[in-house]
Structures are given as structure tokens and as C-alpha cells.
Write a protein that holds these residues in place. Structure first.
Motif, short mmCIF file in Angstrom:
data_model
loop_
_atom_site.label_atom_id
_atom_site.label_comp_id
_atom_site.label_asym_id
_atom_site.label_seq_id
_atom_site.Cartn_x
_atom_site.Cartn_y
_atom_site.Cartn_z
N ALA A 190 0.83 -1.21 0.00
CA ALA A 190 0.00 0.00 0.00
C ALA A 190 0.86 1.25 0.00
O ALA A 190 0.58 2.21 -0.73
N GLY A 191 1.91 1.26 0.80
CA GLY A 191 2.80 2.40 0.82
C GLY A 191 3.50 2.62 -0.49
O GLY A 191 3.67 3.77 -0.94
N ARG A 192 3.90 1.53 -1.14
CA ARG A 192 4.58 1.68 -2.43
C ARG A 192 3.63 2.21 -3.50
O ARG A 192 4.01 3.02 -4.35
N ARG A 193 2.37 1.76 -3.50
CA ARG A 193 1.42 2.25 -4.49
C ARG A 193 1.12 3.73 -4.30
O ARG A 193 1.06 4.50 -5.26
N ILE A 194 0.96 4.14 -3.05
CA ILE A 194 0.67 5.55 -2.80
C ILE A 194 1.89 6.41 -3.11
O ILE A 194 1.77 7.52 -3.66
N THR A 195 3.09 5.92 -2.79
CA THR A 195 4.31 6.66 -3.13
C THR A 195 4.43 6.81 -4.64
O THR A 195 4.77 7.90 -5.14
N ALA A 196 4.14 5.76 -5.36
CA ALA A 196 4.20 5.84 -6.82
C ALA A 196 3.17 6.83 -7.36
O ALA A 196 3.46 7.58 -8.31
N ALA A 197 1.98 6.86 -6.77
CA ALA A 197 0.96 7.81 -7.21
C ALA A 197 1.42 9.25 -6.99
O ALA A 197 1.20 10.13 -7.83
N VAL A 285 -4.23 8.04 4.21
CA VAL A 285 -4.55 7.78 2.81
C VAL A 285 -4.77 6.28 2.62
O VAL A 285 -4.06 5.46 3.20
N GLY A 286 -5.75 5.94 1.80
CA GLY A 286 -6.00 4.54 1.48
C GLY A 286 -7.23 4.01 2.19
O GLY A 286 -8.11 4.75 2.64
N GLU A 287 -7.29 2.70 2.31
CA GLU A 287 -8.44 2.05 2.92
C GLU A 287 -8.66 2.52 4.35
O GLU A 287 -9.81 2.64 4.80
N ALA A 288 -7.57 2.81 5.07
CA ALA A 288 -7.71 3.23 6.46
C ALA A 288 -8.44 4.56 6.58
O ALA A 288 -9.11 4.82 7.59
N ALA A 289 -8.36 5.42 5.55
CA ALA A 289 -9.04 6.71 5.61
C ALA A 289 -10.56 6.54 5.60
O ALA A 289 -11.28 7.42 6.08
N ARG A 290 -11.05 5.44 5.03
CA ARG A 290 -12.50 5.21 5.00
C ARG A 290 -12.98 4.45 6.23
O ARG A 290 -14.10 4.65 6.69
N THR A 291 -12.14 3.59 6.80
CA THR A 291 -12.59 2.72 7.87
C THR A 291 -12.23 3.23 9.26
O THR A 291 -12.89 2.86 10.23
N ALA A 292 -11.17 4.04 9.38
CA ALA A 292 -10.74 4.50 10.70
C ALA A 292 -11.78 5.45 11.29
O ALA A 292 -12.43 6.21 10.57
N VAL A 293 -11.92 5.41 12.59
CA VAL A 293 -12.86 6.30 13.28
C VAL A 293 -12.28 7.71 13.25
O VAL A 293 -11.15 7.93 13.69
N PRO A 294 -13.01 8.70 12.72
CA PRO A 294 -12.45 10.05 12.64
C PRO A 294 -12.25 10.65 14.02
O PRO A 294 -13.00 10.38 14.95
N ALA A 295 -11.20 11.43 14.13
CA ALA A 295 -10.91 12.10 15.40
C ALA A 295 -11.86 13.27 15.60
O ALA A 295 -12.53 13.72 14.70
N ALA A 296 -11.90 13.73 16.85
CA ALA A 296 -12.74 14.87 17.15
C ALA A 296 -12.22 16.10 16.41
O ALA A 296 -11.04 16.25 16.17
N GLY A 297 -13.11 17.00 16.09
CA GLY A 297 -12.73 18.21 15.39
C GLY A 297 -13.72 18.49 14.29
O GLY A 297 -14.81 17.92 14.24
N ALA A 310 -8.84 7.17 -0.87
CA ALA A 310 -9.49 8.03 0.11
C ALA A 310 -8.44 8.74 0.96
O ALA A 310 -7.38 8.17 1.28
N CYS A 311 -8.69 9.96 1.32
CA CYS A 311 -7.68 10.77 2.01
C CYS A 311 -8.38 11.71 2.98
O CYS A 311 -9.40 12.32 2.65
N ARG A 312 -7.85 11.83 4.15
CA ARG A 312 -8.30 12.85 5.10
C ARG A 312 -7.16 13.25 6.00
O ARG A 312 -6.20 12.50 6.20
N ARG A 313 -7.27 14.46 6.52
CA ARG A 313 -6.22 15.01 7.37
C ARG A 313 -6.47 14.64 8.81
O ARG A 313 -7.61 14.68 9.29
N LEU A 314 -5.40 14.27 9.50
CA LEU A 314 -5.48 13.94 10.93
C LEU A 314 -4.85 15.08 11.72
O LEU A 314 -3.74 15.51 11.41
N ASP A 315 -5.57 15.52 12.72
CA ASP A 315 -5.03 16.55 13.61
C ASP A 315 -4.72 15.91 14.95
O ASP A 315 -5.61 15.30 15.56
N PRO A 316 -3.48 16.03 15.43
CA PRO A 316 -3.17 15.45 16.75
C PRO A 316 -3.95 16.15 17.84
O PRO A 316 -4.33 17.32 17.71
N ALA A 317 -4.20 15.42 18.90
CA ALA A 317 -4.92 16.01 20.03
C ALA A 317 -4.12 17.18 20.60
O ALA A 317 -2.89 17.12 20.68
#
Length: 514
Positions: A190-197, A285-297, A310-317
Motif C-alpha cells: 500500500a505504501g509503495r502504491r501511494i508513493t508511486a501515485a 490515505v487509502g483504505e484506512a481513511a475510510r474505515t478509521a474512526v475520525p478524530a474529534a474536530g 481516500a484521504c483525510r487530514r489527521l489533527d493530533p490532540a
């Protein structure tokens, strides 16, 4: 005062050798200048702030542009002064916080003004309704009519959408011309595919400069489906925190792209606060962006993607620091100034004794890590002259070293060697009470070995602390020290500082240092 590094060193327990890897280490040169620090001061993510500021400025300009015709009476002539002033001030004051709360100033890889139009339209309507209501209450003769208000809202929303479209286009063009350096977390398929993209599509504005493999899987481990794009990527693979920090500093990395959910692996999860300290924008980025529970914010706008991933930004607590630190600082300045003045004869006597017993070089200077992970130079009376700087930075204790003179032994046992640290307190490097500062080498090792050790740096370092007054000094449990320090930070009060200082002053009558 308290002392540290006493007793017999248990290096087999506290300083295990670094893990060996089967593969060769990546080519990451030694840090230079500010990079020589364990962790650089947080410089602020210029790209993220600039992008949000540009969008906010465009919203303000559009609001002002629409306010002029809206304040002009239908009969012609110039705009009325009261409506113009009201719309010019109230619209940005209402609109900007609404847009910020709705996440309309958050950076996105594929930001689109048309995707933002529905959210923008609702907030523009709310701002104009508020402004129209205030105007009707203050000056009913200039109130907006029921037909005028929808037209003004529609014109404002369309102009704002067009302005945002121009801003997004300019950012994409700038990203293509000057892509930002990024690290990709995950060296599997997964990392190699996203890096290539990212390498094939510079329009996203990210240029991979390395891949991070925190777990260090054995060569040949496969975690994907073997599809096309799994070919090895000619980029260095970083496995340790120090490699990541050096690579981030040397390449001015401002983005970290996670290809797996950080919550799924403790080692990967530990990288999120690390990139937060480096002030990088963190993307999932990737499958985890759709399945991971979004953080507060702010609510995640699901249209963002990276070449179909799929892509979303993560903000640290946000890092919570105890309130009332100004009162703590005031106590530090008053007590340290009085203590320095009262102890001046003792300081002079100690300096003279060290000069006679050990020769020139009365003050010993050493780099330590203080509040927020910032390095500073701690001052102490010299009790031992090390063979070289490496020994001073990496040797755990010198309690039984035969090179220590009788004066050095007395200073360490009475903690008088730490009196110059009162000057560190006045300068703001330290506090009177707080977690004891440690050398960068040991901070790095203890942070890896003991959960919660790095969290001690939420509070400025101190000459004494809750752990020290409970006897945790010298060669005692680092895990226990970290637990006491974090408990002190979580339950901090100014009176607790006073109590610890009184307890420390009493312990000076019973010298038992190193």
C-alpha cells in the motif's frame, strides 16, 4: 536541591543497545545546525497557515465587495453609512468563525470550490440574516427587503465560490512547481502504491523523500495483493525516530502520509505525536481513511482523495498544559532572585573551593532537554572533569569515579553543585519545581523504553520535583520517576510547588545526595 545520577549504573536494564536490522541503514546524514538538537523548536507549518490565511482573506474581500452595493439605496446615490459600516464589520465577524468551525479553512489535497459551495452558501445566508436583523433593529428605514436578501446571499456565495476556486487553482499550480517534501509511513505494498501515485502526479503538491517502516518487518514480508505498482521504490527506508527527525529536518518535510490506521499498531501510533512535534501535516490515505474512526474536530469532507485513494487530514490532540503557569513563573522569579542574593557567599565559597581543588573551569555546562522538548544549557559547579564530551553526554553516573576530588564529593552529597541552576530559573530555562531535565541521549532512550516518559516535557523542567522528594533520584526506577512527574503535572497547583520547595529545603539539612 536534589541530585541525580547517583549509585551504580545498571546499564543492562536502562540502556539496551539499538536493535540490529537485517537491511542496510538508509542514507541519512548527520544533522547540522539546529538539526543537532533532539527535537527542533516548532517552527509553525507555514504552508498550512498561509493557505488558511489566503482563504480567510478572500472571504473578507468578497464580503466587503458585496457590502457596498447592498448598502446602496435602490433610488441610487452613494451607499448609506450605517448599513455599509454594519455589513463591513459584522459579515466577516460572523462568517469567518462559521467557516473555520465548518472546516472550510482546512487544507485538502483536492480542494474544490464547488464541493464547498453548499456549506459556504449556508454560512453566508446565516451571516447575512444576522446582519439584516441587526440593521432592521437599529435603523428600520434601511432594512433589506425580502426580495433583496436572497439576491445578496446568492451573489455573495457565488463570488466567494469563484474566489475560492482561484485560490485553489493557484495553490495547485504552486504545488506542481514547488512540491512539498513528504514522508510516506508504511513500506508495504500500500505504501509503495501511494508513493508511486505521488511521484506520478505532482499536482497534489507532495514529493516523497523517504518511506517510514516503524515495525521493521523482515524482508520478503507481504501485506498486499501483489498488484502492479508493488515494485520497490528507490527511496530510503527509515526505521528509527532519530532517522525520521534527521530526514525531516534536512529535507524540510512538512507532510506525513500514513497508509495504515495509526491506532492499529502502537509503533505507528507513536509516530503521530512525533510528526506533530515536527509540525508536519498528517494525512491518512487509502483504505484506512475510510474505515478509521475520525478524530474529534471539524467534520471531515469525504470528497478529498489522492488519485482515487481516500484521504483525510489527521489533527493530533491538543497538548494540554496546566493553567496558571504565569503564577508559577512569578514564584520562580521571586524565589530564585531572593535565593541567589542570600546564597551569594555560599556560591563564592563553592566556586573558590572548586578552583583550588580542580583548577580552571568552575562552572560545568551540559545540554539538557526541558519543557516542550527544547534543549538548553544547564549550569552546575564542576565536580568531575570528563575525558571528552561524549562521556559527559552518555555516561549515566559518576558517583564512584576516582577522578572526583574531595570537594566534588562534598558538593554532590550536599547538592550545592546545583546552586548555579538558580540562574537557569531566572533566565526561564527551568522552573524551581518540575520534572528533572535529562540529557538528549537518555531522553531518547527512556522515551523508547518507558511509556509516558516523553509526556514529562509538558511542564518546564525543575531543580526539584515530586519524584525527587519521594526519594527517586540517582539510579532509581525511571518508570517510577515518569509516573510521579506526570502525576505532578496532571494535579499541579501553586501550593503543591510551595510544599515541594519546603520539603526540599528541609531535606538539605539531611544531606544524602550523590
Amino acid at each position: 536541591m536534589t541530585t541525580e545520577n547517583a549509585g551504580t549504573a545498571k546499564t543492562s536494564q536502562v540502556l539496551p543497545p539499538p536493535e540490529s536490522r537485517d537491511r542496510p541503514a538508509p542514507h541519512v546524514g548527520p544533522p547540522r545546525g539546529p538539526a543537532a538538537r533532539l527535537m527542533p523548536p516548532r517552527p509553525g507549518n507555514v504552508h498550512r497557515r498561509r493557505a488558511a490565511g489566503t482563504l480567510a482573506a478572500s472571504d473578507c474581500l468578497v464580503a466587503l465587495a458585496v457590502a457596498v452595493p447592498a448598502a446602496t439605496p435602490s433610488g441610487g446615490g452613494g451607499p448609506s453609512l450605517l448599513p455599509l459600516a454594519l455589513f463591513s464589520l459584522l459579515l466577516p465577524a460572523v462568517l469567518l468563525p462559521l467557516n473555520a468551525r465548518g472546516g472550510l479553512y482546512r487544507t485538502a489535497l483536492t480542494a474544490s470550490a464547488l464541493d464547498e459551495l453548499p456549506a459556504l452558501l449556508g454560512r453566508v445566508a446565516a451571516a447575512w440574516c444576522a446582519a439584516a436583523a441587526v440593521l432592521a433593529a437599529l435603523h428600520p428605514g434601511d432594512a433589506l427587503g425580502w426580495a433583496t436578501l436572497p439576491a445578496v446571499v446568492a451573489a455573495h456565495a457565488l463570488l466567494a465560490c469563484a474566489a475560492r476556486g482561484a485560490v485553489h487553482s493557484g495553490r495547485r499550480l504552486a504545488g506542481r512547481r514547488r512540491p512539498r517534501s513528504a514522508l510516506v509511513i508504511g513500506a508495504g505494498p500500500a505504501g509503495r502504491r501511494i508513493t508511486a501515485a505521488l511521484q506520478e502526479h505532482p499536482e497534489y503538491g507532495l514529493r516523497p523523500v523517504g518511506m517510514v517502516d516503524p515495525g521493521g518487518p523482515a524482508p520478503g514480508t507481504d501485506e498486499g495483493d501483489g498488484a502492479a505498482g508493488d515494485a520497490p521504490i528507490p527511496l530510503p527506508v527509515l526505521t528509527r525516530d532519530e532517522e525520521i527527525v534527521r530526514a525531516a529536518i534536512q529535507n524540510s518535510v512538512r507532510d506525513a502520509v500514513f497508509t495504515c490506521d495509526p491506532a492499529s499498531d502502537p509503533e505507528t501510533a507513536a509516530l503521530v505525536p512525533l510528526f506533530g512535534e515536527l509540525d508536519c501535516t498528517v494525512w491518512l490515505v487509502g483504505e484506512a481513511a475510510r474505515t478509521a474512526v475520525p478524530a474529534a474536530g471539524p467534520r471531515f469532507r469525504g470528497g478529498d482523495h489522492l488519485w482515487g485513494f481516500a484521504c483525510r487530514r489527521l489533527d493530533p490532540a491538543p497538548r494540554r498544559r496546566p493553567a496558571g503557569l504565569r503564577r508559577k513563573r512569578a514564584l520562580d522569579v521571586v524565589v530564585a532572585a531572593v535565593a541567589l542574593a542570600a546564597a551569594a557567599p555560599v556560591l563564592l565559597a563553592c566556586a573558590l573551593a572548586v578552583r583550588i581543588a580542580d583548577g580552571p573551569g568552575v562552572i560545568f555546562r551540559q545540554e539538557r532537554i526541558g519543557g516542550d522538548g527544547r534543549p538548553f544549557t544547564v549550569l552546575k559547579f564542576r565536580t568531575l572533569r570528563p575525558r571528552d564530551e561524549h562521556e559527559s553526554a552518555t555516561r549515566w553516573n559518576v558517583a564512584d569515579d576516582r577522578r572526583m576530588s574531595a570537594v566534588g564529593h562534598v558538593l554532590r552529597r550536599t547538592s550545592l553543585d546545583e546552586l548555579p541552576q538558580l540562574w537557569n530559573v531566572l533566565r526561564g530555562d527551568m522552573s524551581l519545581v518540575g520534572p528533572r531535565p535529562e540529557r538528549p541521549y537518555f531522553v531518547q532512550r527512556f522515551s523508547q523504553l518507558h511509556p509516558g516518559y516523553a509526556a514529562r516535557h509538558r511542564m518546564p523542567a525543575g531543580i526539584t520535583g515530586l519524584a525527587q522528594v519521594h526519594g527517586l533520584r540517582g539510579d532509581t526506577s525511571i518508570e517510577d520517576r515518569a509516573r510521579f512527574d506526570n502525576h505532578y503535572i496532571d494535579t499541579w497547583t501553586l501550593w503543591r510547588d510551595v510544599r515541594i520547595l519546603l520539603h526540599t529545603a528541609g531535606s538539605l539539612l539531611r544531606p544524602g545526595g550523590s
